[in-house]
Design a protein around this motif. Sequence first.
Motif, mmCIF file in Angstrom:
data_model
loop_
_atom_site.group_PDB
_atom_site.id
_atom_site.type_symbol
_atom_site.label_atom_id
_atom_site.label_comp_id
_atom_site.label_asym_id
_atom_site.label_seq_id
_atom_site.Cartn_x
_atom_site.Cartn_y
_atom_site.Cartn_z
ATOM 1 N N GLU A 49 0.719 -1.291 -0.309
ATOM 2 C CA GLU A 49 -0.405 -0.125 -0.538
ATOM 3 C C GLU A 49 1.458 1.194 0.017
ATOM 4 O OE1 GLU A 49 -2.105 -0.420 3.499
ATOM 5 O OE2 GLU A 49 -3.746 -1.508 2.289
ATOM 6 N N GLY A 50 0.250 1.904 -0.581
ATOM 7 C CA GLY A 50 0.765 3.956 -0.537
ATOM 8 C C GLY A 50 1.677 3.867 -1.382
ATOM 9 N N THR A 51 2.429 3.031 -2.239
ATOM 10 C CA THR A 51 3.095 2.948 -2.758
ATOM 11 C C THR A 51 3.457 4.308 -3.683
ATOM 12 O OG1 THR A 51 2.860 0.969 -3.489
ATOM 13 C CG2 THR A 51 4.450 1.861 -5.676
ATOM 14 N N SER A 87 8.996 4.419 -2.818
ATOM 15 C CA SER A 87 8.590 4.347 -1.393
ATOM 16 C C SER A 87 7.395 3.656 -1.699
ATOM 17 C CB SER A 87 8.330 5.579 -1.349
ATOM 18 O OG SER A 87 7.579 5.757 0.727
ATOM 19 N N SER A 122 4.754 0.989 1.202
ATOM 20 C CA SER A 122 4.062 0.768 2.842
ATOM 21 C C SER A 122 3.474 -0.395 2.665
ATOM 22 C CB SER A 122 2.856 1.881 3.059
ATOM 23 O OG SER A 122 2.910 1.917 4.126
ATOM 24 N N TYR A 123 4.061 -1.422 3.726
ATOM 25 C CA TYR A 123 2.820 -2.388 3.260
ATOM 26 C C TYR A 123 2.624 -1.889 5.273
ATOM 27 C CZ TYR A 123 2.548 -7.308 4.099
ATOM 28 O OH TYR A 123 1.706 -8.663 4.022
ATOM 29 N N PRO A 124 1.551 -2.423 5.570
ATOM 30 C CA PRO A 124 0.900 -2.806 6.248
ATOM 31 C C PRO A 124 1.150 -4.463 7.595
ATOM 32 C CG PRO A 124 -0.809 -3.513 4.530
ATOM 33 C CD PRO A 124 0.561 -3.009 4.768
ATOM 34 N N ASN A 139 3.154 -0.413 10.103
ATOM 35 C CA ASN A 139 2.968 -0.459 8.925
ATOM 36 C C ASN A 139 4.448 -0.217 8.531
ATOM 37 O OD1 ASN A 139 0.662 0.416 7.561
ATOM 38 N ND2 ASN A 139 0.562 1.884 8.254
ATOM 39 N N LYS A 144 7.667 1.037 6.207
ATOM 40 C CA LYS A 144 8.077 1.484 5.486
ATOM 41 C C LYS A 144 9.464 1.750 5.037
ATOM 42 C CE LYS A 144 4.369 4.528 6.427
ATOM 43 N NZ LYS A 144 3.460 6.000 6.422
ATOM 44 N N LYS A 179 12.392 3.459 1.530
ATOM 45 C CA LYS A 179 11.703 4.625 1.204
ATOM 46 C C LYS A 179 13.139 4.825 0.389
ATOM 47 C CE LYS A 179 11.163 9.726 0.165
ATOM 48 N NZ LYS A 179 11.049 10.925 0.954
ATOM 49 N N THR A 196 11.428 2.788 7.962
ATOM 50 C CA THR A 196 11.014 2.404 9.129
ATOM 51 C C THR A 196 9.588 2.164 9.338
ATOM 52 O OG1 THR A 196 9.024 3.745 7.955
ATOM 53 C CG2 THR A 196 11.357 5.295 9.018
ATOM 54 N N GLU A 238 5.738 2.380 11.316
ATOM 55 C CA GLU A 238 5.524 3.672 12.441
ATOM 56 C C GLU A 238 4.069 3.028 12.840
ATOM 57 O OE1 GLU A 238 1.892 5.352 9.658
ATOM 58 O OE2 GLU A 238 4.079 7.008 9.710
#
Length: 91
Positions: free
Chosen positions: A9-11, A41, A43-45, A51, A53, A55, A86, A88
Motif C-alpha cells: 500500500e502507499g506506493t 517509496s 508501505s506494507y501494513p 506499518n 515503510k 523509501k 521505518t 510506524e
Amino acid sequence: MKVTHTFLEGTYNELVYREGYTLNYGAGDIKMDEGYDYTLSVSYPLNRKLNLKVKGENLLDRATKTLIDPQGLIKVPAIEQRVIATVEYTF
C-alpha cells in the motif's frame, strides 16, 4: 475479525529530470551536466496499527550536481543516494 493484507500500500514513484546548463561565472563559463533522480517509496501494513515503510532516494545515482566553490571544481549531488526503512505505529 482478522484483517489480512497481501499487497503493498502507499506506493510512490517519482522521476525528476533536470536539463544541463552553462553558468557564466566571472572568470569563465562553468558547464553543469544534466541529471535525473528516481525516488520510490512503499508501505506494507503488518496489522491495523503497524506499518513497515521503505523509501529509496536517487536510486539511479544520477542526480544533478551543485557547485560548492566559486571555481566550479567541486560539485556535489543535489540529493544523496539513500534508502530509509521505518516502522510506524498508530496509537
